[in-house]
Design an enzyme around this catalytic site. Structure first.
Site, PDB file in Angstrom:
ATOM      1  N   HIS A   1     -11.404  -4.740   8.359  1.00 23.46           N
ATOM      2  CA  HIS A   1     -12.917  -4.962   7.384  1.00 23.46           C
ATOM      3  C   HIS A   1     -13.563  -3.885   7.160  1.00 23.46           C
ATOM      4  CE1 HIS A   1      -8.931  -7.945   5.825  1.00 23.46           C
ATOM      5  NE2 HIS A   1     -10.037  -7.376   4.770  1.00 23.46           N
TER       6      HIS A   1
ATOM      7  N   GLU B   1       1.022  -0.669  -0.097  1.00 23.14           N
ATOM      8  CA  GLU B   1      -0.064   0.579  -0.073  1.00 23.14           C
ATOM      9  C   GLU B   1       0.554   1.734   0.197  1.00 23.14           C
ATOM     10  OE1 GLU B   1      -1.074  -2.702   1.657  1.00 23.14           O
ATOM     11  OE2 GLU B   1      -2.876  -2.883   0.936  1.00 23.14           O
TER      12      GLU B   1
ATOM     13  N   ILE C   1      -5.224   1.546   5.312  1.00 25.74           N
ATOM     14  CA  ILE C   1      -4.917   3.158   5.409  1.00 25.74           C
ATOM     15  C   ILE C   1      -3.891   3.042   6.498  1.00 25.74           C
ATOM     16  CG2 ILE C   1      -6.171   4.219   7.157  1.00 25.74           C
ATOM     17  CD1 ILE C   1      -6.787   6.130   4.174  1.00 25.74           C
TER      18      ILE C   1
END
Lengths: 336, 309
Positions: free
Chosen positions: A140, A71, A98
């Protein structure tokens, strides 16, 4: 007007902007899917939820780029590409991830323009998926948009329906600032009328989805759906609720909210995010500071509790705000 | 190289006198690395991503020295309007994507510049500078893998100056950096970072490979940090005499001077003339930076977004 799902509306926005501008590219994990597989590299997925399906076949793998599961490299690469002439749309599969790449979002992309003395443009879109409701568990299912909303330099978008999803995503891709586009996974299959042609919805303009005079109900993302449902239900009892869909948490259209509260005298904010330091608390604070004299009752928030999202569908249902919970709070406030 | 050296040595004096705000991380000793590669990069199509020790990279990439000095003094006419300061100097017109106060912050951004170059077919190359400390960050591993997978035109320029802040690379960096790059199938070499010509030659090959579609390369330059982690660092982690020894035996400027005079490329008088010119430039830069006005108060609110209301 044709009926399209939230998922189809997002796909259509991406396709139309890619057709209009060959600098628009998509970067992410499995955004095409199937790269290097034994099937010979055929497009296999279009993302974990199929949102980008068909785009690699149409635009090629130079523009729809499957990446390793990294990511920081994905978001950083997209930010760097935005800084150097491209208009990348990076996909962060689930917003929960994130933490892995937050530095590239809040220390890098969000600050380029400011710390480089106004000389940078960073037309970066990060599409990501938020929300509970699928039993996907604590890592999630979060609605972490408040964390992003507090960062200067980022625009944060929370579409509640397919029409808005298309128009706001087109605006995001055309925007010269970094935009975090939060798609709610429990809305993907919802549908409504969506025009075929491209259109952009400006940021910072809330939508009034139900007109009313007794109480203002502000919703975010999927919660707007619940707010509309409650308003329709209460209407049968002669209770008139005004529902506001804020559509973007940054910029935040506080004027529409304040105007409505000055008219109705009551405010309930419904937010799927955890309650502390949230968008709901920010809206409450704005109204308390700017329209206190117009309030006939305390401001109330209906939010998730201050806990992670549980995986158990039973507990998850208790975790989420629901139309019933919202209705109880509204009825209580109206009696004051 | 001389400009970078004077810039840094003068800044060190200025910092200790209390006239420079914030933190200052000096590059003295490592000049041959920045110049050895940047001298071969173009302003308009090649990009670098830098580190918290970024002044040398900025100067080597052609950022205006006076505007840099003003920025380090956080003044109005600094290259970033005083909002970046020492650790965030950027000049996109010069292909300088920013010094970066986050260790390991730049390599992912350099991936993006390389991706733009590849897709826009500019022939450009992106060079992230990476310290031995940053080499241990996950972003660097991710970036090497991504660059290799997408065959991006990049040169990973590792500067191993032996210390990550106060902790020795010999303690904190397992194995070799060169070997890490090779594990990603990225061609890699190790060079003496005090030898301008060695850096230049390795960089030339790597840049050529990138421009010709050969994908990323890595260079590990053994570097020599003359000062501490930051200006004012007492360096109690270093043996007495270590920096003195480095200045005597691993000074890239001395090495360069000896090589070019021996080869009769430049004579001593020409070298001296460069020094005089550089001294004057730095003198003027400091004076102008001190005299430059503070940023306008309203600039606090500007440039958060492209159009900020």
């Amino acid at each position: 007007m044709p009926i399209k799902t939230y998922r189809e509306a997002i796909n259509e926005a991406l396709r139309q902007e890619m057709e209009a501008n060959d600098r628009v590219i998509i970067i992410g994990e499995d955004v095409a899917g199937g790269a290097g597989g034994s099937a010979g590299g055929a497009e296999a997925a279009g993302g974990v939820m199929g949102i980008t399906a068909g785009l690699a076949t149409k635009f090629g793998r130079d523009r729809v780029i499957d990446t390793p599961i990294t990511e920081s490299a994905i978001i950083g690469m997209a930010a760097g590409a935005a800084l150097t002439g491209m208009r990348p749309v990076a996909e962060l599969m689930f917003a929960d991830f994130i933490g892995v790449c937050l530095d590239q979002i809040y220390n890098q992309a969000a600050k380029f323009r400011y710390m480089f003395g106004g000389k940078a443009r960073t037309p970066l879109v990060v599409r990501t998926m938020i929300g509970a409701g699928m039993g996907a568990g604590p890592q999630h299912s979060q609605a972490i948009y408040p964390m992003l909303t507090m960062i200067p330099g980022l625009k944060v978008i929370v579409p509640s329906n397919a029409y808005d999803a298309k128009g706001l995503l087109i605006q995001a891709i055309r925007d010269d600032d970094p935009v975090i586009f939060c798609e709610h996974k429990s809305l993907l299959g919802d549908s409504c009328e969506v025009p075929d042609e491209p259109y952009a919805i400006p940021f910072g303009q809330a939508a009034i989805t139900r007109k009313g005079s007794d109480l203002t109900l502000v919703g975010i993302s999927r919660m707007v759906k619940f707010c509309n449902e409650v308003a329709d239900r209460l209407k049968q009892d002669g209770i008139s609720i005004e529902v506001i869909d804020i559509r973007t948490t940054s910029p935040l259209d506080s004027n529409t909210i304040l105007e409505s509260v000055r008219k109705t005298g009551r405010l309930v904010v419904v937010d799927e995010a955890n309650p502390m330091c949230s968008v709901a608390s920010e809206i409450s604070s704005i109204v308390a500071s700017e329209a206190f004299d117009h309030l006939d009752a305390p401001i109330k928030k209906v939010t998730a509790p201050h806990t992670p999202v549980p995986a158990s569908p039973t507990l998850e249902a208790l975790y989420l705000p629901t139309p019933d919970k919202i209705e109880v709070v509204i009825r209580d406030l109206l009696e004051r | 190289m001389r400009t970078i050296r004077e810039f840094e040595e003068r800044l060190h004096v200025e910092f200790l006198s209390g006239s420079v705000p914030g933190f200052l991380h000096l590059y003295s000793g490592q000049e041959a690395i920045a110049v050895g590669i940047c001298e071969q990069l173009d302003d308009d199509r090649d990009y670098i991503g830098s580190t918290h020790r970024g002044h040398g990279h900025c100067i080597a990439k052609g950022v205006d020295v006076k505007a840099m000095m003003k920025e380090i003094y956080c003044k109005k006419n600094g290259v970033c309007g005083g909002k970046g300061g020492s650790m965030h100097i950027a000049d996109l017109d010069k292909g300088m994507l920013g010094a970066n106060a986050i260790v390991g912050g730049a390599p992912p951004l350099a991936l993006g510049a390389a991706l733009s170059a590849k897709l826009l077919k500019t022939g450009g190359v992106a060079v992230p500078f990476i310290g031995d400390g940053a080499a241990n960050q996950g972003t660097v591993a991710e970036s090497m893998n991504m660059a290799a997978v997408l065959k991006l035109p990049m040169v990973f320029m590792f500067e191993n100056n032996g210390y990550a802040e106060f902790t020795a690379a010999s303690y904190a960096t397992a194995g070799s950096i060169e070997a890490r790059a090779k594990a990603y199938n990225i061609p890699a070499v190790t060079v003496d970072g005090a030898d301008f010509f060695a850096v230049h030659e390795a960089a030339r090959e790597a840049i050529e490979r990138a421009r010709n579609g050969g994908g990323p390369s890595a260079i590990e330059a053994k570097a020599y940090r003359f000062w501490g982690h930051f200006a004012g660092d007492p360096q109690r982690y270093r043996a007495p005499g270590e920096t003195k020894e480095l200045r005597e035996n691993h000074d890239c400027l001395k090495h360069f001077s000896e090589r070019v005079t021996q080869a009769a490329l430049l004579d001593q008088a020409e070298m001296n003339a460069i020094d005089v010119e550089v001294m004057q430039l730095i003198e003027d830069a400091v004076a102008e930076a001190k005299a430059d006005p503070q940023p306008d108060p309203e600039s606090l609110y500007k440039d958060v977004y492209v159009s900020y209301n």
